[in-house]
Each structure stands twice: as C-alpha cells, then as structure tokens.
Scaffold this motif. Structure first.
Motif, short mmCIF file in Angstrom:
data_model
loop_
_atom_site.label_atom_id
_atom_site.label_comp_id
_atom_site.label_asym_id
_atom_site.label_seq_id
_atom_site.Cartn_x
_atom_site.Cartn_y
_atom_site.Cartn_z
N SER A 9 -18.98 -14.35 -15.75
CA SER A 9 -18.24 -15.20 -14.83
C SER A 9 -17.95 -14.49 -13.52
N LYS A 10 -17.97 -15.24 -12.42
CA LYS A 10 -17.66 -14.67 -11.11
C LYS A 10 -16.17 -14.79 -10.78
N THR A 11 -15.46 -15.62 -11.50
CA THR A 11 -14.04 -15.81 -11.24
C THR A 11 -13.26 -15.68 -12.54
N LEU A 12 -11.93 -15.52 -12.39
CA LEU A 12 -11.06 -15.39 -13.55
C LEU A 12 -9.74 -16.05 -13.22
N LEU A 13 -9.29 -16.93 -14.09
CA LEU A 13 -7.99 -17.56 -13.94
C LEU A 13 -7.04 -16.87 -14.90
N ILE A 14 -5.96 -16.33 -14.37
CA ILE A 14 -5.02 -15.58 -15.20
C ILE A 14 -3.77 -16.42 -15.39
N ARG A 15 -3.34 -16.54 -16.63
CA ARG A 15 -2.08 -17.21 -16.94
C ARG A 15 -1.11 -16.12 -17.35
N TYR A 16 -0.09 -15.90 -16.52
CA TYR A 16 0.87 -14.84 -16.78
C TYR A 16 1.70 -15.16 -18.02
N PRO A 17 1.96 -14.16 -18.88
CA PRO A 17 2.78 -14.40 -20.06
C PRO A 17 4.25 -14.60 -19.70
N ASP A 18 4.68 -14.00 -18.60
CA ASP A 18 6.05 -14.16 -18.11
C ASP A 18 6.06 -13.84 -16.62
N ALA A 19 7.22 -13.97 -15.99
CA ALA A 19 7.30 -13.78 -14.54
C ALA A 19 7.24 -12.32 -14.12
N ALA B 216 3.83 -11.19 -12.58
CA ALA B 216 3.59 -11.82 -11.29
C ALA B 216 4.47 -11.20 -10.20
N ILE B 217 5.72 -10.93 -10.54
CA ILE B 217 6.64 -10.31 -9.58
C ILE B 217 6.20 -8.89 -9.25
N GLU B 218 5.78 -8.14 -10.26
CA GLU B 218 5.31 -6.77 -10.05
C GLU B 218 4.07 -6.75 -9.15
N LEU B 219 3.15 -7.68 -9.37
CA LEU B 219 1.95 -7.77 -8.53
C LEU B 219 2.33 -8.06 -7.09
N ALA B 220 3.24 -8.99 -6.87
CA ALA B 220 3.67 -9.32 -5.51
C ALA B 220 4.35 -8.13 -4.84
N ASP B 221 5.17 -7.40 -5.61
CA ASP B 221 5.86 -6.23 -5.05
C ASP B 221 4.88 -5.13 -4.65
N VAL B 222 3.93 -4.82 -5.51
CA VAL B 222 2.96 -3.76 -5.21
C VAL B 222 2.06 -4.18 -4.05
N ALA B 223 1.68 -5.45 -4.00
CA ALA B 223 0.86 -5.93 -2.89
C ALA B 223 1.60 -5.78 -1.57
N ALA B 224 2.89 -6.06 -1.58
CA ALA B 224 3.68 -5.92 -0.36
C ALA B 224 3.82 -4.45 0.04
N GLN C 137 -2.45 -10.23 -2.68
CA GLN C 137 -2.27 -10.12 -4.12
C GLN C 137 -3.62 -10.10 -4.83
N HIS C 138 -4.60 -10.81 -4.28
CA HIS C 138 -5.94 -10.81 -4.89
C HIS C 138 -6.55 -9.40 -4.86
N LYS C 139 -6.53 -8.77 -3.69
CA LYS C 139 -7.11 -7.42 -3.59
C LYS C 139 -6.36 -6.42 -4.46
N THR C 140 -5.03 -6.58 -4.52
CA THR C 140 -4.23 -5.68 -5.36
C THR C 140 -4.56 -5.90 -6.83
N ALA C 141 -4.71 -7.15 -7.24
CA ALA C 141 -5.03 -7.45 -8.65
C ALA C 141 -6.41 -6.92 -9.02
N VAL C 142 -7.39 -7.06 -8.13
CA VAL C 142 -8.73 -6.54 -8.41
C VAL C 142 -8.70 -5.03 -8.53
N ARG C 143 -7.95 -4.39 -7.62
CA ARG C 143 -7.84 -2.92 -7.66
C ARG C 143 -7.15 -2.46 -8.96
N ALA C 144 -6.08 -3.14 -9.35
CA ALA C 144 -5.37 -2.79 -10.59
C ALA C 144 -6.27 -3.03 -11.81
N LEU C 145 -7.04 -4.09 -11.78
CA LEU C 145 -7.96 -4.37 -12.88
C LEU C 145 -9.02 -3.28 -12.99
N GLN C 146 -9.57 -2.85 -11.86
CA GLN C 146 -10.57 -1.78 -11.88
C GLN C 146 -9.98 -0.50 -12.46
#
Length: 112
Positions: free
Chosen positions: A64-74, A77-85, A91-100
């Motif tokens: 797959s070229k894409t991935l839809l993530i369903r967060y188990p809790d908030a 999502a909040i941590e991703l937004a904080d680190v991206a800031a 948030q997309h680039k931060t999530a891809v970097r964290a996934l790598q």
C-alpha cells in the motif's frame, strides 16, 4: 439561502447509525485485500506510464502507498502534534520519520 439545522447529534444517533459508524472505524483497522490488475488485451492497452528517474524504484505490487491510522486514544495524537510543533514540521512528516525510526528499532531487536 437558508441554513439547515443538523438533524442528528452524538446523543441522538440511532443504533443503526452508531453501528454503521463503528463498522466504518473497524474497517479502517483491517488491511485491504490485495487486488490484481485486469490483464491487458491487444485491443485495449493501458496508457504508457510516465518516465521515472533511475533513482526512483518501481512500487512493489501488493504494498500500500497510504496508511490510515486510528489512534487508540488521544495521547498519541497529542504527542505527535507536540513533537511536530517542536521540530517545526508537519504532522505527516513527523509521523513518517517516527515510523522509520521505530521500524529500525524493531528490526534491530529482531536481529539481535
């Protein structure tokens, strides 16, 4: 032009609507079934693929070229937004970097 008032809110959902919403979310948790392209015939051929540079490899079939993530809790999502800031990244680039990085760590754990 008149603005219509919403007919349903979170508290007024019927059991059927709630079940449909939950089924939609559950479907996001399951990976899609791999599809096979239809065989090309002589009469109808697919248009030529755009030329790509030698550095860009072809995308593997069944991956797959894409991935839809369903967060188990908030929290996640909040941590991703904080680190991206903090890094001034999207948030997309931060999530891809964290996934790598996470995949590198998991792969190292399985090797060692």
């Amino acid at each position: 032009m008149a603005i219509k008032k919403r007919t349903t809110t979170g508290k007024e959902r019927t059991p059927e609507e709630a079940a449909a919403i939950e089924a939609f979310g559950a479907a996001a948790d399951t990976p899609p079934a791999p599809t096979r392209p239809a065989p090309a015939t002589q009469a109808r051929q697919a248009p030529a693929a755009p030329r790509r540079s030698a550095a860009a490899p072809e995308w593997p079939e069944g991956v797959s070229k894409t991935l839809l993530i369903r967060y188990p809790d908030a929290e996640l999502a909040i941590e991703l937004a904080d680190v991206a800031a903090l890094e001034d990244r999207s948030q997309h680039k931060t999530a891809v970097r964290a996934l790598q990085r996470g995949l590198e760590i998991l792969r190292a754990e399985h090797r060692g």
